[in-house]
Write an enzyme that holds these catalytic residues in place. Structure first.
Site, PDB file in Angstrom:
ATOM      1  N   LYS A   1     -13.858  -3.460   1.361  1.00  0.00           N
ATOM      2  CA  LYS A   1     -14.967  -2.461   1.101  1.00  0.00           C
ATOM      3  C   LYS A   1     -16.315  -2.717   1.118  1.00  0.00           C
ATOM      4  O   LYS A   1     -17.271  -2.468   1.912  1.00  0.00           O
ATOM      5  CB  LYS A   1     -14.493  -2.103  -0.199  1.00  0.00           C
ATOM      6  CG  LYS A   1     -12.689  -1.045   0.032  1.00  0.00           C
ATOM      7  CD  LYS A   1     -12.728   0.097  -1.273  1.00  0.00           C
ATOM      8  CE  LYS A   1     -11.352   0.230  -1.656  1.00  0.00           C
ATOM      9  NZ  LYS A   1     -11.091   0.490  -2.396  1.00  0.00           N
TER      10      LYS A   1
ATOM     11  N   GLY B   1     -16.195  -5.211  -9.567  1.00  0.00           N
ATOM     12  CA  GLY B   1     -16.795  -4.173  -8.472  1.00  0.00           C
ATOM     13  C   GLY B   1     -16.393  -2.588  -8.976  1.00  0.00           C
ATOM     14  O   GLY B   1     -17.135  -1.693  -8.875  1.00  0.00           O
ATOM     15  N   ALA B   2     -14.643  -2.834  -9.645  1.00  0.00           N
ATOM     16  CA  ALA B   2     -14.657  -1.075 -10.147  1.00  0.00           C
ATOM     17  C   ALA B   2     -16.049  -0.893 -10.904  1.00  0.00           C
ATOM     18  O   ALA B   2     -15.779   0.264 -11.156  1.00  0.00           O
ATOM     19  CB  ALA B   2     -12.959  -1.570 -10.131  1.00  0.00           C
TER      20      ALA B   2
ATOM     21  N   ASP C   1     -14.064   6.763  -3.102  1.00  0.00           N
ATOM     22  CA  ASP C   1     -12.787   5.849  -4.283  1.00  0.00           C
ATOM     23  C   ASP C   1     -14.457   6.267  -5.641  1.00  0.00           C
ATOM     24  O   ASP C   1     -13.711   6.776  -7.088  1.00  0.00           O
ATOM     25  CB  ASP C   1     -13.571   4.583  -4.723  1.00  0.00           C
ATOM     26  CG  ASP C   1     -12.653   3.739  -3.668  1.00  0.00           C
ATOM     27  OD1 ASP C   1     -11.916   4.299  -3.226  1.00  0.00           O
ATOM     28  OD2 ASP C   1     -12.415   2.541  -2.750  1.00  0.00           O
TER      29      ASP C   1
ATOM     30  N   GLY D   1     -14.604  -3.495 -18.681  1.00  0.00           N
ATOM     31  CA  GLY D   1     -14.678  -4.718 -17.074  1.00  0.00           C
ATOM     32  C   GLY D   1     -16.176  -4.108 -16.309  1.00  0.00           C
ATOM     33  O   GLY D   1     -17.146  -3.197 -16.907  1.00  0.00           O
ATOM     34  N   ALA D   2     -17.410  -5.366 -15.203  1.00  0.00           N
ATOM     35  CA  ALA D   2     -17.747  -4.850 -15.007  1.00  0.00           C
ATOM     36  C   ALA D   2     -18.440  -5.785 -13.309  1.00  0.00           C
ATOM     37  O   ALA D   2     -18.513  -6.692 -12.892  1.00  0.00           O
ATOM     38  CB  ALA D   2     -18.956  -5.751 -15.842  1.00  0.00           C
TER      39      ALA D   2
ATOM     40  N   ASN E   1     -15.210   2.522   2.087  1.00  0.00           N
ATOM     41  CA  ASN E   1     -13.431   3.128   2.135  1.00  0.00           C
ATOM     42  C   ASN E   1     -12.419   3.634   2.970  1.00  0.00           C
ATOM     43  O   ASN E   1     -11.431   3.762   3.102  1.00  0.00           O
ATOM     44  CB  ASN E   1     -12.872   2.995   0.538  1.00  0.00           C
ATOM     45  CG  ASN E   1     -13.097   4.647   0.147  1.00  0.00           C
ATOM     46  OD1 ASN E   1     -13.780   5.411   0.835  1.00  0.00           O
ATOM     47  ND2 ASN E   1     -11.869   4.983  -0.355  1.00  0.00           N
TER      48      ASN E   1
ATOM     49  N   SER F   1       0.822  -1.019  -0.649  1.00  0.00           N
ATOM     50  CA  SER F   1       0.096   0.157   0.384  1.00  0.00           C
ATOM     51  C   SER F   1       1.351   1.346   0.026  1.00  0.00           C
ATOM     52  O   SER F   1       1.937   0.926   0.592  1.00  0.00           O
ATOM     53  CB  SER F   1      -1.095  -0.028   1.603  1.00  0.00           C
ATOM     54  OG  SER F   1      -1.465   1.144   0.957  1.00  0.00           O
TER      55      SER F   1
ATOM     56  N   TYR G   1      -2.185   1.540 -11.761  1.00  0.00           N
ATOM     57  CA  TYR G   1      -1.322   2.656 -11.604  1.00  0.00           C
ATOM     58  C   TYR G   1      -0.014   1.383 -11.814  1.00  0.00           C
ATOM     59  O   TYR G   1       0.953   2.510 -12.081  1.00  0.00           O
ATOM     60  CB  TYR G   1      -1.297   3.710 -10.876  1.00  0.00           C
ATOM     61  CG  TYR G   1      -2.008   2.895  -8.972  1.00  0.00           C
ATOM     62  CD1 TYR G   1      -3.203   2.249  -8.746  1.00  0.00           C
ATOM     63  CD2 TYR G   1      -0.500   2.100  -8.811  1.00  0.00           C
ATOM     64  CE1 TYR G   1      -2.888   2.146  -7.779  1.00  0.00           C
ATOM     65  CE2 TYR G   1      -1.011   2.200  -7.266  1.00  0.00           C
ATOM     66  CZ  TYR G   1      -1.634   1.564  -6.815  1.00  0.00           C
ATOM     67  OH  TYR G   1      -2.284   0.634  -5.531  1.00  0.00           O
TER      68      TYR G   1
HETATM   69  P1  ATR Z   1     -12.103  -5.369  -9.046  1.00  0.00           P
HETATM   70  O1  ATR Z   1     -12.928  -5.259  -7.625  1.00  0.00           O
HETATM   71  O2  ATR Z   1     -10.741  -4.408  -9.654  1.00  0.00           O
HETATM   72  O3  ATR Z   1     -13.628  -4.779  -9.941  1.00  0.00           O
HETATM   73  P2  ATR Z   1     -13.105  -7.781  -9.798  1.00  0.00           P
HETATM   74  O4  ATR Z   1     -14.508  -7.964  -9.072  1.00  0.00           O
HETATM   75  O5  ATR Z   1     -13.129  -9.749  -9.762  1.00  0.00           O
HETATM   76  O6  ATR Z   1     -12.206  -7.008  -9.320  1.00  0.00           O
HETATM   77  O7  ATR Z   1     -12.968  -7.429 -11.709  1.00  0.00           O
HETATM   78  C1  ATR Z   1     -12.050  -8.006 -12.260  1.00  0.00           C
HETATM   79  C2  ATR Z   1     -12.308  -7.643 -14.160  1.00  0.00           C
HETATM   80  O8  ATR Z   1     -11.869  -7.416 -14.096  1.00  0.00           O
HETATM   81  C3  ATR Z   1     -14.273  -8.757 -14.333  1.00  0.00           C
HETATM   82  O9  ATR Z   1     -14.569  -7.303 -15.022  1.00  0.00           O
HETATM   83  C4  ATR Z   1     -13.181  -8.916 -14.816  1.00  0.00           C
HETATM   84  O10 ATR Z   1     -13.839  -9.689 -15.992  1.00  0.00           O
HETATM   85  P3  ATR Z   1     -14.993 -11.479 -15.959  1.00  0.00           P
HETATM   86  O11 ATR Z   1     -16.421 -10.704 -14.863  1.00  0.00           O
HETATM   87  O12 ATR Z   1     -15.164 -11.757 -17.563  1.00  0.00           O
HETATM   88  O13 ATR Z   1     -14.095 -12.618 -14.809  1.00  0.00           O
HETATM   89  C5  ATR Z   1     -11.569  -8.430 -15.953  1.00  0.00           C
HETATM   90  N1  ATR Z   1     -10.829  -9.299 -15.720  1.00  0.00           N
HETATM   91  C6  ATR Z   1      -9.671 -10.314 -14.636  1.00  0.00           C
HETATM   92  N2  ATR Z   1      -9.209 -11.189 -15.661  1.00  0.00           N
HETATM   93  C7  ATR Z   1      -9.980 -11.267 -16.584  1.00  0.00           C
HETATM   94  C8  ATR Z   1      -9.115 -11.642 -18.233  1.00  0.00           C
HETATM   95  N3  ATR Z   1      -7.946 -12.190 -18.305  1.00  0.00           N
HETATM   96  N4  ATR Z   1      -9.411 -10.768 -19.806  1.00  0.00           N
HETATM   97  C9  ATR Z   1     -10.437 -10.121 -19.191  1.00  0.00           C
HETATM   98  N5  ATR Z   1     -10.920  -9.853 -18.320  1.00  0.00           N
HETATM   99  C10 ATR Z   1     -10.544 -10.580 -17.017  1.00  0.00           C
END
Ligand code: ATR
Length: 306
Positions: free
Chosen positions: A75, A159-160, A131, A156-157, A96, A24, A248
């Site tokens: 969180k 948490g973030a 956040d 991406g879908a 957070n 961190s 980052y």
């Molecule tokens: P965070 O809290 O950082 O968002 P998370 O909820 O585990 O962590 O989400 C990770 C994201 O990265 C998801 O959108 C995941 O896609 P899936 O929903 O299909 O799992 C995406 N991700 C992780 N590894 C990946 C990979 N190798 N290729 C494409 N997307 C990936």
């Protein structure tokens, strides 16, 4: 930068809890700001297992800590472990930042920062989320992105990704294109946005034309062997005016490298980390905080350079 004063019996504490936590950058960033503000506080980091999170929050409260930051994987868990949720934590469904408060002699709740420890009796914990605001502040300040009316492609879908999608919708983007490896999760987020923000045109899949912003909220790019999360056949990078990667570390992911080469304006997620921390410190201290001191300490910690 001013030197921190020595530790005293009267020194007050804040901390980040995570699991793991050893990488961190928050202690470096916050302690630089505390020294600059001339506060006799220190910011610590503790590796707290999720099964002990409730006890760890209660322990900090008992020891009259000013507040806590919580990172992965705490969180969501903390939502049920604090006494009250601020509107930000209610909206985003995650905590957070925790601020400890006590009743003042008039019976009103006040942040602990404003009360001498020997006058603190009845205590409570309040959960905040800094956040989501940090995402949009970083997009505006680091990328010059005007979000109202913008067209955005979000990768991406998880948490973030969900938080980013909802926050962008709340900021009034015109169109949101959601892409995720697991398409059903993108569909779920799209359905939530259509319910909560019906004015935003939300689609799952790549857009056929240009976007103002491409935002990566997947974790792809964190590991050295990772490629880009973008399918450049479906969406060639010159179609994006600006590209933001929430990652980052490393400073330049394969996506950002390709985006730069394609002439897009680019930024990584270090600004998000900075602004969530700056807001947390504002919540604890109740005063403006030295953001540029925090930025310099953060860049030095993460990249070894300001
Ligand atoms: P965070 O809290 O950082 O968002 P998370 O909820 O585990 O962590 O989400 C990770 C994201 O990265 C998801 O959108 C995941 O896609 P899936 O929903 O299909 O799992 C995406 N991700 C992780 N590894 C990946 C990979 N190798 N290729 C494409 N997307 C990936």
């Amino acid at each position: 930068m001013s030197e921190p004063a020595e530790l005293r019996a009267s020194t007050r504490f804040c901390a980040v809890y995570g699991h793991p936590v050893k990488h961190s950058a928050s202690p470096a960033m916050h302690n630089a700001a505390l020294a600059q503000l001339g506060l006799d506080w220190r910011y610590l980091a503790f590796d707290v297992h999720p099964t002990r999170l409730r006890e760890a929050i209660a322990g900090a409260q008992a020891m009259k800590f000013i507040g806590l930051n919580l990172t992965v994987p705490h969180k969501l868990l903390a939502v049920d472990m604090v006494d009250m949720l601020d509107a930000s934590a209610q909206t985003w469904g995650a905590v957070n930042t925790v601020r400890f408060e006590a009743r003042n002699p008039a019976g009103e709740w006040q942040p602990l920062a404003q009360l001498p420890p020997d006058q603190i009796h009845e205590l409570r914990s309040v959960g905040f989320n800094t956040d989501a605001d940090a995402i949009t502040r970083s997009l505006r300040e680091d990328l010059g992105c005007e979000l109202r009316g913008a067209r955005v492609l979000l990768l991406g879908a998880g948490g973030a990704g969900r938080t980013a999608a909802l926050k962008l919708a709340a900021e009034g983007v015109a169109e949101l294109f959601l892409v995720n490896r697991t398409a059903s999760k993108a569909e779920e987020v799209a359905a939530e946005i259509r319910t909560r923000h019906p004015a935003v045109r939300t689609e799952v899949g790549y857009p056929k034309s240009t976007v103002d912003l491409l935002l990566n909220a997947t974790s792809l790019g964190l590991k050295p062997e990772d490629g880009s999360p973008l399918d450049e056949v479906a969406f060639p990078l010159p179609r994006a005016r600006a590209v933001y990667d929430m990652i980052y570390r490393p400073a330049e992911t394969p996506l950002l490298r390709a985006a730069k080469a394609a002439g897009c304006k680019v930024a990584n997620g270090v600004g998000m980390l900075l602004y969530q921390g700056a807001k947390a410190l504002e919540i604890w201290t109740g005063q403006p905080v030295p953001v540029e001191v925090m930025r310099a300490a953060l860049l030095k910690n993460v990249y070894g350079t300001a």
